[in-house]
Motif scaffolding. Structure first.
Motif, PDB file in Angstrom:
ATOM      1  N   ILE A 195     -21.710   2.403  77.874  1.00  0.00           N
ATOM      2  CA  ILE A 195     -23.301   2.072  78.269  1.00  0.00           C
ATOM      3  C   ILE A 195     -24.153   2.808  78.076  1.00  0.00           C
ATOM      4  CG2 ILE A 195     -22.192  -0.692  77.528  1.00  0.00           C
ATOM      5  CD1 ILE A 195     -23.830  -0.622  80.557  1.00  0.00           C
ATOM      6  N   PHE A 204     -28.987   0.731  76.242  1.00  0.00           N
ATOM      7  CA  PHE A 204     -28.219  -0.371  75.738  1.00  0.00           C
ATOM      8  C   PHE A 204     -28.573  -1.716  75.692  1.00  0.00           C
ATOM      9  CE2 PHE A 204     -25.245  -3.540  76.500  1.00  0.00           C
ATOM     10  CZ  PHE A 204     -24.588  -3.663  76.231  1.00  0.00           C
ATOM     11  N   LEU A 205     -29.286  -1.864  77.897  1.00  0.00           N
ATOM     12  CA  LEU A 205     -29.893  -3.205  77.585  1.00  0.00           C
ATOM     13  C   LEU A 205     -31.466  -3.121  77.086  1.00  0.00           C
ATOM     14  CD1 LEU A 205     -29.108  -3.713  81.448  1.00  0.00           C
ATOM     15  CD2 LEU A 205     -28.354  -4.622  79.781  1.00  0.00           C
ATOM     16  N   PRO A 228     -30.916  -6.509  68.282  1.00  0.00           N
ATOM     17  CA  PRO A 228     -29.239  -6.717  67.966  1.00  0.00           C
ATOM     18  C   PRO A 228     -29.987  -5.654  66.251  1.00  0.00           C
ATOM     19  CG  PRO A 228     -30.248  -8.442  68.264  1.00  0.00           C
ATOM     20  CD  PRO A 228     -31.482  -7.523  68.933  1.00  0.00           C
ATOM     21  N   GLU A 259     -27.651 -11.528  76.301  1.00  0.00           N
ATOM     22  CA  GLU A 259     -26.449 -12.050  75.677  1.00  0.00           C
ATOM     23  C   GLU A 259     -25.699 -10.309  76.090  1.00  0.00           C
ATOM     24  OE1 GLU A 259     -27.091 -14.864  72.296  1.00  0.00           O
ATOM     25  OE2 GLU A 259     -27.001 -12.541  71.669  1.00  0.00           O
ATOM     26  N   LYS A 260     -26.193  -9.072  76.224  1.00  0.00           N
ATOM     27  CA  LYS A 260     -26.046  -7.641  77.155  1.00  0.00           C
ATOM     28  C   LYS A 260     -26.298  -7.120  77.956  1.00  0.00           C
ATOM     29  CE  LYS A 260     -27.952  -5.434  73.535  1.00  0.00           C
ATOM     30  NZ  LYS A 260     -28.715  -4.142  72.691  1.00  0.00           N
ATOM     31  N   THR A 286     -21.787  -8.203  79.739  1.00  0.00           N
ATOM     32  CA  THR A 286     -22.049  -7.305  80.694  1.00  0.00           C
ATOM     33  C   THR A 286     -21.694  -7.185  82.380  1.00  0.00           C
ATOM     34  OG1 THR A 286     -23.114  -5.755  79.471  1.00  0.00           O
ATOM     35  CG2 THR A 286     -22.210  -4.001  81.015  1.00  0.00           C
ATOM     36  N   LEU A 302     -25.502  -9.032  69.721  1.00  0.00           N
ATOM     37  CA  LEU A 302     -25.966  -9.082  70.840  1.00  0.00           C
ATOM     38  C   LEU A 302     -27.576  -8.965  71.548  1.00  0.00           C
ATOM     39  CD1 LEU A 302     -23.404  -9.316  73.535  1.00  0.00           C
ATOM     40  CD2 LEU A 302     -23.258 -10.954  71.413  1.00  0.00           C
ATOM     41  N   THR A 303     -28.310 -10.317  71.734  1.00  0.00           N
ATOM     42  CA  THR A 303     -29.639 -10.406  72.572  1.00  0.00           C
ATOM     43  C   THR A 303     -29.717  -8.779  73.214  1.00  0.00           C
ATOM     44  OG1 THR A 303     -29.843 -12.195  73.686  1.00  0.00           O
ATOM     45  CG2 THR A 303     -30.591 -11.936  70.896  1.00  0.00           C
ATOM     46  N   ASN A 304     -30.798  -8.421  74.010  1.00  0.00           N
ATOM     47  CA  ASN A 304     -30.787  -8.224  75.222  1.00  0.00           C
ATOM     48  C   ASN A 304     -30.332  -8.153  76.681  1.00  0.00           C
ATOM     49  OD1 ASN A 304     -32.196  -6.079  74.055  1.00  0.00           O
ATOM     50  ND2 ASN A 304     -34.049  -6.204  74.887  1.00  0.00           N
ATOM     51  N   ASP A 360     -28.668  -2.062  67.611  1.00  0.00           N
ATOM     52  CA  ASP A 360     -27.591  -1.941  67.844  1.00  0.00           C
ATOM     53  C   ASP A 360     -26.992  -2.228  66.057  1.00  0.00           C
ATOM     54  OD1 ASP A 360     -27.692  -1.593  70.081  1.00  0.00           O
ATOM     55  OD2 ASP A 360     -27.555  -3.806  70.623  1.00  0.00           O
TER      56      ASP A 360
END
Length: 156
Positions: free
Chosen positions: A69, A73-74, A78, A8-9, A13, A4-6, A81
């Motif tokens: 996380i 994480f944010l 991608p 989307e994350k 979440t 996921l992109t930032n 990750d």
């Protein structure tokens, strides 16, 4: 595997923790700004990521959820990750001492191709070479080791 992109994350979440955008708001962080991050119009800075992470952590504790996380994480792309995922898979393979599943290695090679992860791809081909060497398929082992060497030469 999907990474996921930032934006989307953040959204995923937040929804996982049953939070609204308003739950992330504080004196320096507006709902409008959070919305812009979630639709990809703004990037997340280190400070904002840390604040959001802390709010996620607090909510997870209230819900008795083990949030696996970190504040980074944010911030990870991608591609980053994907690279972390691949290296984690390599580490798991090293524990086995014998590579049982070619399927896993081929999945890693596909991910490496998609995100242009040359180091990951080279290591995957060397693992594939190792697998074929153990199976005494020396021609396939040689080809895969050769692919790995060519990639390592390319990235120096």
């Amino acid at each position: 595997m999907e990474f996921l992109t930032n934006a989307e994350k953040l959204k995923a979440t937040r929804k996982y923790l049953k939070m609204k955008q308003e739950d992330l708001v504080d004196e320096n962080l507006t709902r409008g700004f959070i919305s812009m991050i979630e639709i990809g119009k703004r990037e997340i800075s280190n400070n904002v990521a840390e604040k959001i992470y802390n709010k996620f952590e607090q909510k997870a504790k209230k819900l008795n959820i083990d949030l696996k996380i970190d504040s980074g994480f944010l911030l990870r792309s991608p591609s980053e990750d994907a690279e972390l995922y691949c290296f984690k898979k390599f580490k798991e393979m090293n524990k086995d001492k014998y590579i049982k599943e070619i399927k896993e290695i081929k999945e890693i090679i596909e991910i490496a191709d998609k995100f242009n992860l040359f180091k990951v791809k080279a290591i995957a081909y060397s693992k594939l070479g190792e697998h074929y060497f153990i199976k005494k398929d020396y021609n396939e082992a040689f080809l895969n080791y050769n692919y790995a060497i060519d990639i390592f030469k390319g990235i120096k």
